[in-house]
Design a protein around this motif. Sequence first.
Motif, PDB file in Angstrom:
ATOM      1  N   ARG A  93      25.572  65.587  13.657  1.00  0.00           N
ATOM      2  CA  ARG A  93      24.612  64.551  13.245  1.00  0.00           C
ATOM      3  C   ARG A  93      24.534  64.831  11.594  1.00  0.00           C
ATOM      4  O   ARG A  93      24.627  66.014  11.047  1.00  0.00           O
ATOM      5  CB  ARG A  93      23.396  64.787  14.022  1.00  0.00           C
ATOM      6  N   ALA A  94      23.748  63.916  11.036  1.00  0.00           N
ATOM      7  CA  ALA A  94      23.383  63.940   9.672  1.00  0.00           C
ATOM      8  C   ALA A  94      21.855  63.328   9.595  1.00  0.00           C
ATOM      9  O   ALA A  94      21.711  62.778  10.653  1.00  0.00           O
ATOM     10  CB  ALA A  94      24.274  62.924   8.657  1.00  0.00           C
ATOM     11  N   LEU A  95      21.389  63.539   8.599  1.00  0.00           N
ATOM     12  CA  LEU A  95      19.915  63.153   8.193  1.00  0.00           C
ATOM     13  C   LEU A  95      20.049  61.988   7.307  1.00  0.00           C
ATOM     14  O   LEU A  95      20.350  62.258   6.044  1.00  0.00           O
ATOM     15  CB  LEU A  95      18.937  64.118   8.044  1.00  0.00           C
ATOM     16  N   LEU A  96      19.759  60.882   7.645  1.00  0.00           N
ATOM     17  CA  LEU A  96      19.617  59.754   6.648  1.00  0.00           C
ATOM     18  C   LEU A  96      18.060  59.481   6.206  1.00  0.00           C
ATOM     19  O   LEU A  96      17.257  59.196   6.996  1.00  0.00           O
ATOM     20  CB  LEU A  96      20.472  58.639   7.441  1.00  0.00           C
ATOM     21  N   SER A  97      18.222  58.981   5.254  1.00  0.00           N
ATOM     22  CA  SER A  97      16.862  58.328   4.475  1.00  0.00           C
ATOM     23  C   SER A  97      17.293  56.800   4.229  1.00  0.00           C
ATOM     24  O   SER A  97      18.221  56.433   3.671  1.00  0.00           O
ATOM     25  CB  SER A  97      16.516  59.027   3.437  1.00  0.00           C
ATOM     26  N   PHE A  98      16.096  56.014   4.900  1.00  0.00           N
ATOM     27  CA  PHE A  98      16.380  54.561   4.271  1.00  0.00           C
ATOM     28  C   PHE A  98      15.097  54.068   3.752  1.00  0.00           C
ATOM     29  O   PHE A  98      14.068  54.396   3.892  1.00  0.00           O
ATOM     30  CB  PHE A  98      16.467  53.795   5.922  1.00  0.00           C
ATOM     31  N   GLU A  99      15.358  53.343   2.584  1.00  0.00           N
ATOM     32  CA  GLU A  99      14.162  52.734   1.893  1.00  0.00           C
ATOM     33  C   GLU A  99      14.173  51.125   2.077  1.00  0.00           C
ATOM     34  O   GLU A  99      14.987  50.650   2.270  1.00  0.00           O
ATOM     35  CB  GLU A  99      14.665  52.939   0.391  1.00  0.00           C
ATOM     36  N   THR A 100      12.911  50.675   2.333  1.00  0.00           N
ATOM     37  CA  THR A 100      12.458  49.520   2.644  1.00  0.00           C
ATOM     38  C   THR A 100      12.708  48.612   1.263  1.00  0.00           C
ATOM     39  O   THR A 100      12.320  49.042   0.117  1.00  0.00           O
ATOM     40  CB  THR A 100      11.079  49.345   2.999  1.00  0.00           C
ATOM     41  N   VAL A 160      22.648  63.273   4.292  1.00  0.00           N
ATOM     42  CA  VAL A 160      23.016  64.803   4.072  1.00  0.00           C
ATOM     43  C   VAL A 160      23.610  65.072   5.472  1.00  0.00           C
ATOM     44  O   VAL A 160      22.918  65.053   6.523  1.00  0.00           O
ATOM     45  CB  VAL A 160      22.119  65.486   3.487  1.00  0.00           C
ATOM     46  N   ASP A 161      24.535  66.052   5.582  1.00  0.00           N
ATOM     47  CA  ASP A 161      25.023  66.924   6.948  1.00  0.00           C
ATOM     48  C   ASP A 161      23.839  67.677   7.299  1.00  0.00           C
ATOM     49  O   ASP A 161      23.066  68.480   6.348  1.00  0.00           O
ATOM     50  CB  ASP A 161      26.206  67.427   6.454  1.00  0.00           C
ATOM     51  N   LEU A 162      23.808  67.938   8.739  1.00  0.00           N
ATOM     52  CA  LEU A 162      22.620  68.977   8.951  1.00  0.00           C
ATOM     53  C   LEU A 162      23.262  70.315   9.149  1.00  0.00           C
ATOM     54  O   LEU A 162      22.433  71.429   8.957  1.00  0.00           O
ATOM     55  CB  LEU A 162      22.128  68.588  10.350  1.00  0.00           C
ATOM     56  N   VAL A 163      24.542  70.373   8.976  1.00  0.00           N
ATOM     57  CA  VAL A 163      25.376  71.822   8.742  1.00  0.00           C
ATOM     58  C   VAL A 163      26.109  71.684   7.680  1.00  0.00           C
ATOM     59  O   VAL A 163      26.881  70.663   7.873  1.00  0.00           O
ATOM     60  CB  VAL A 163      25.950  72.141  10.099  1.00  0.00           C
ATOM     61  N   GLN A 164      25.937  72.255   6.733  1.00  0.00           N
ATOM     62  CA  GLN A 164      26.832  72.304   5.250  1.00  0.00           C
ATOM     63  C   GLN A 164      28.306  72.831   5.995  1.00  0.00           C
ATOM     64  O   GLN A 164      28.521  73.822   6.337  1.00  0.00           O
ATOM     65  CB  GLN A 164      26.308  73.225   4.484  1.00  0.00           C
TER      66      GLN A 164
END
Length: 198
Positions: free
Chosen positions: A92-99, A170-174
Amino acid sequence: MNFKTPTLLGHTPPILEIPAHQLWHRVQRKTALENSVRHKGYVLAPPGGLAGRFDLADEATAYLADSPETALYESLFRREVRSCHVSRIAQRALLSFETTSPLRLADLRGLEAHYPVLQSMRYETSHAFAAACRQQGLHGVLYASAQHPSHSCVGLFGTGIDRTKRAAAVDLVQAGTGLLHKAVVLAARGSQVPILSE
């Protein structure tokens, strides 16, 4: 437009407009499953499963949180989880979304004490409410995280998803080092869910 505010168990929640340029976060699989819905950087569960609190029968719903840690509590470190294997985190990855435009949302925060159904596993009421919100032109539903007190989540319908853009992933595990993302360490520590490597 003749707008009628949807009701939840007879209560009319406020409608909140969230301005553009707000960041929301989600944890999702890096590789989509065969039946996943892929759209604008999102990898979403297919419609019809109705496994999420504000899922629609005929359209995918995107769930996002107000912080990376909240996104992790909602996905990998939920209250009922006893342990989490590092291989699951690595998928899994952590994603950020902007409105990119304002979002009009039904605001259910603060109603949990009156309507425990908002944090229960009984989803029929919240599914019907989500469908009514979409029918009335809302972009989604804002609600209190059931996993991370004092934090908020949003369930976005298609029109809401279209008002966001992916800002970061960004990946949760590098890769190569196996180092865990800082937010994973914080969520694991806060939830007291052990991360297993064997």
